[in-house]
Design a protein around this motif. Structure first.
Motif, PDB file in Angstrom:
ATOM      1  N   GLY A  74       0.812  -1.281   0.056  1.00  0.00           N
ATOM      2  CA  GLY A  74       0.212   0.274  -0.122  1.00  0.00           C
ATOM      3  C   GLY A  74       0.914   1.462  -0.027  1.00  0.00           C
ATOM      4  N   GLU A  75       1.358   1.542  -1.234  1.00  0.00           N
ATOM      5  CA  GLU A  75       2.587   2.509  -1.491  1.00  0.00           C
ATOM      6  C   GLU A  75       2.088   3.790  -0.933  1.00  0.00           C
ATOM      7  OE1 GLU A  75       4.576   2.002  -4.839  1.00  0.00           O
ATOM      8  OE2 GLU A  75       3.843   0.402  -5.361  1.00  0.00           O
ATOM      9  N   GLU A  83      -1.914   0.815  -4.619  1.00  0.00           N
ATOM     10  CA  GLU A  83      -2.987   0.249  -3.608  1.00  0.00           C
ATOM     11  C   GLU A  83      -2.957  -1.241  -4.201  1.00  0.00           C
ATOM     12  OE1 GLU A  83      -6.435   2.233  -2.718  1.00  0.00           O
ATOM     13  OE2 GLU A  83      -5.423   4.026  -1.693  1.00  0.00           O
ATOM     14  N   ASP A  84      -2.511  -1.961  -3.613  1.00  0.00           N
ATOM     15  CA  ASP A  84      -2.323  -3.293  -4.014  1.00  0.00           C
ATOM     16  C   ASP A  84      -2.368  -4.584  -3.050  1.00  0.00           C
ATOM     17  OD1 ASP A  84      -1.660  -3.307  -6.833  1.00  0.00           O
ATOM     18  OD2 ASP A  84       0.101  -2.479  -6.109  1.00  0.00           O
ATOM     19  N   ILE A  99       3.664 -10.966  -1.565  1.00  0.00           N
ATOM     20  CA  ILE A  99       5.086 -10.756  -2.151  1.00  0.00           C
ATOM     21  C   ILE A  99       4.956 -10.227  -3.679  1.00  0.00           C
ATOM     22  CG2 ILE A  99       5.418 -13.023  -2.919  1.00  0.00           C
ATOM     23  CD1 ILE A  99       8.399 -12.887  -2.312  1.00  0.00           C
ATOM     24  N   ASP A 100       3.851 -10.559  -4.153  1.00  0.00           N
ATOM     25  CA  ASP A 100       3.788 -10.162  -5.761  1.00  0.00           C
ATOM     26  C   ASP A 100       3.166  -9.020  -5.876  1.00  0.00           C
ATOM     27  OD1 ASP A 100       4.429 -12.896  -6.627  1.00  0.00           O
ATOM     28  OD2 ASP A 100       2.435 -13.568  -6.496  1.00  0.00           O
ATOM     29  N   GLY A 101       2.648  -8.012  -4.749  1.00  0.00           N
ATOM     30  CA  GLY A 101       2.336  -6.723  -4.920  1.00  0.00           C
ATOM     31  C   GLY A 101       3.339  -5.711  -4.409  1.00  0.00           C
ATOM     32  N   ILE A 102       4.488  -6.068  -3.943  1.00  0.00           N
ATOM     33  CA  ILE A 102       5.332  -5.202  -2.925  1.00  0.00           C
ATOM     34  C   ILE A 102       6.248  -4.467  -3.931  1.00  0.00           C
ATOM     35  CG2 ILE A 102       7.259  -5.251  -1.292  1.00  0.00           C
ATOM     36  CD1 ILE A 102       6.006  -7.664   0.235  1.00  0.00           C
ATOM     37  N   ASN A 103       6.381  -3.110  -3.636  1.00  0.00           N
ATOM     38  CA  ASN A 103       7.349  -2.420  -4.241  1.00  0.00           C
ATOM     39  C   ASN A 103       8.476  -2.018  -3.373  1.00  0.00           C
ATOM     40  OD1 ASN A 103       8.821  -0.594  -5.836  1.00  0.00           O
ATOM     41  ND2 ASN A 103       7.144   0.871  -6.163  1.00  0.00           N
ATOM     42  N   HIS A 312       0.746   0.219   9.437  1.00  0.00           N
ATOM     43  CA  HIS A 312       1.199   1.063   8.327  1.00  0.00           C
ATOM     44  C   HIS A 312       0.556   1.020   7.039  1.00  0.00           C
ATOM     45  CE1 HIS A 312       4.171   3.677   6.139  1.00  0.00           C
ATOM     46  NE2 HIS A 312       3.893   3.021   5.224  1.00  0.00           N
ATOM     47  N   SER A 313       0.026   2.092   6.283  1.00  0.00           N
ATOM     48  CA  SER A 313       0.087   3.328   6.720  1.00  0.00           C
ATOM     49  C   SER A 313      -0.875   4.016   7.490  1.00  0.00           C
ATOM     50  CB  SER A 313       0.350   4.008   5.376  1.00  0.00           C
ATOM     51  OG  SER A 313      -0.995   3.865   4.556  1.00  0.00           O
TER      52      SER A 313
END
Length: 400
Positions: A74-75, A83-84, A99-103, A312-313
């Motif tokens: 959730g960047e 938002e993933d 893990i597939d949505g993490i930046n 977070h966040s």
């Protein structure tokens, strides 16, 4: 030092609090990514080419761990683009993997490590009854696969307002708490059936079921390889999560546990750990009505293993030490509060063999604090992850 050789680092003269029962003034020797030695004096054991950090007058602690957050998935600074964490198209999505949505370039990672948080559990959101698997990972790195400590480290499930709100608006199940529980039960029954067919397929290939990625994850839950990580704020939702976990004999971690103080003795008797928070926030919905910084202390005093989280966040991740300090201010034992952001998250996440305390052979994730982190003026002067200094930050090289 020759290229490719492991770099050695020695922290000297600090007040070392291991979170494994020891506190002394002394030294820590780091060899590569691991703690090689620690003691009151390592003068004779430190090679000549070792980099020295003088921690005189400072407190040396293991890096803090946020046991529930959405950093990377959730960047910050983004809206829908980053938002993933919620696949809001089906209430049961166990095949989703955080893990597939993490930046790794999410600003939250930098905030975390500069604030002394060296590891996190990043988990899907709570829109779905079954949301997918979360990952325990370091907060330093630029390739998520290289940051992982344990994946999967738990399967997210959710009770209470969120799933019924999301799917109730779509006029589909679950519209009620009963519907949420029914869907989770049926999903676990399906996993048991799938597991039985897999066993039968070992001796009779005709009975081998078609591969199902979601059910494969759920079999890990049935086999107690990973726990259910149950989003539950209200006391009745917490007890529903426990009822289902006992019914299917699976491991469980209570996430949020906002009303846990109301049933603290029962939670202690049941033996499930609680990851409490976010507390440094407003009452954004009805089930947060009785939110209190007293909850972690009441639970810990009753005998529940407690970790404190930022979510977070919802609360900025660098405020994890402040959240623990405010729990202490509200009555939690000071040592319990410190354990709640170090060794207890590591144990709950199943990574205590590597993280959460300062011991020989463990990962060199270490923070040198100017004062106790619960002191308002305390600052993490040095942050070390995998044996490498990440604070102070190295100056970026100019590319010509």
């Amino acid at each position: 030092m020759n290229k490719g050789m492991k770099k050695k680092l020695c922290i000297k003269n600090g007040l070392i609090k291991t979170m494994a029962g020891q506190e002394f003034k002394g030294d820590i020797l780091i060899d590569g990514a691991k703690i090689a030695a620690l003691g009151e004096s390592l003068a004779g054991d430190v090679p000549e080419d070792t980099e020295i950090i003088d921690a005189e007058g400072c407190l040396v602690l293991p890096g803090m761990i946020d046991a529930h957050c959405h950093v990377g998935i959730g960047e910050e600074i983004y809206r829908w683009e980053g938002e993933d964490f919620n696949e809001m198209t089906d209430p049961v999505t166990p095949d989703m993997r955080a893990i597939d949505g993490i930046n790794p370039e999410d600003e939250g990672f930098r905030d975390a490590r500069l604030g002394g948080v060296t590891a996190v559990f990043t988990v899907p959101g709570s829109a779905n009854v079954v949301g997918g698997t979360g990952v325990a990972m370091k907060t330093a790195g630029n390739i998520v696969d290289q940051m992982v400590v344990r994946d999967p480290a738990g399967l997210k499930v959710a009770f209470g307002e969120n799933p019924k709100m999301v799917y109730g608006e779509q006029k589909k199940m679950p519209m009620t708490r009963m519907g949420t529980a029914a869907l989770l039960r049926q999903t676990l029954v399906d996993a048991q059936t799938y597991k039985d067919k897999l066993e039968q397929g070992k001796t009779d290939s005709d009975k081998l079921p078609e591969r199902d990625l979601g059910l494969e994850v759920l079999v890990k839950v049935i086999n107690r390889e990973i726990p259910l990580r149950a989003h539950a704020h209200r006391a009745d939702d917490i007890m529903t999560a426990i009822r289902i976990a006992r019914e299917f004999e699976v491991d469980l971690v209570i996430e949020h546990c906002t009303e846990g103080h109301k049933i603290a003795e029962e939670l202690a008797k049941q033996g499930y750990p609680a990851v409490v928070g976010p507390l440094l926030t407003n009452r954004a919905k009805v089930e947060l009505k009785d939110k209190s910084f007293k909850t972690p202390g009441i639970l810990a005093e009753a005998g529940v293993k407690v970790a404190i989280m930022t979510d977070h966040s919802v609360t900025p991740i660098e405020q994890l030490p402040l959240c623990a300090a405010l729990a202490w201010k509200a009555g939690m034992d000071k040592e319990d509060a410190l354990r709640a952001v170090t060794i207890h998250p590591a144990e709950i996440l199943g990574v205590a063999d590597r993280l959460g305390s300062l011991e020989v052979g463990k990962d060199a994730d270490i923070v040198i604090w100017s004062d106790h982190p619960f002191t308002i003026t305390a600052e993490p002067l040095y942050v070390i992850i995998n044996g490498k200094l990440v604070k102070p930050e190295a100056k970026e090289e100019t590319v010509n």
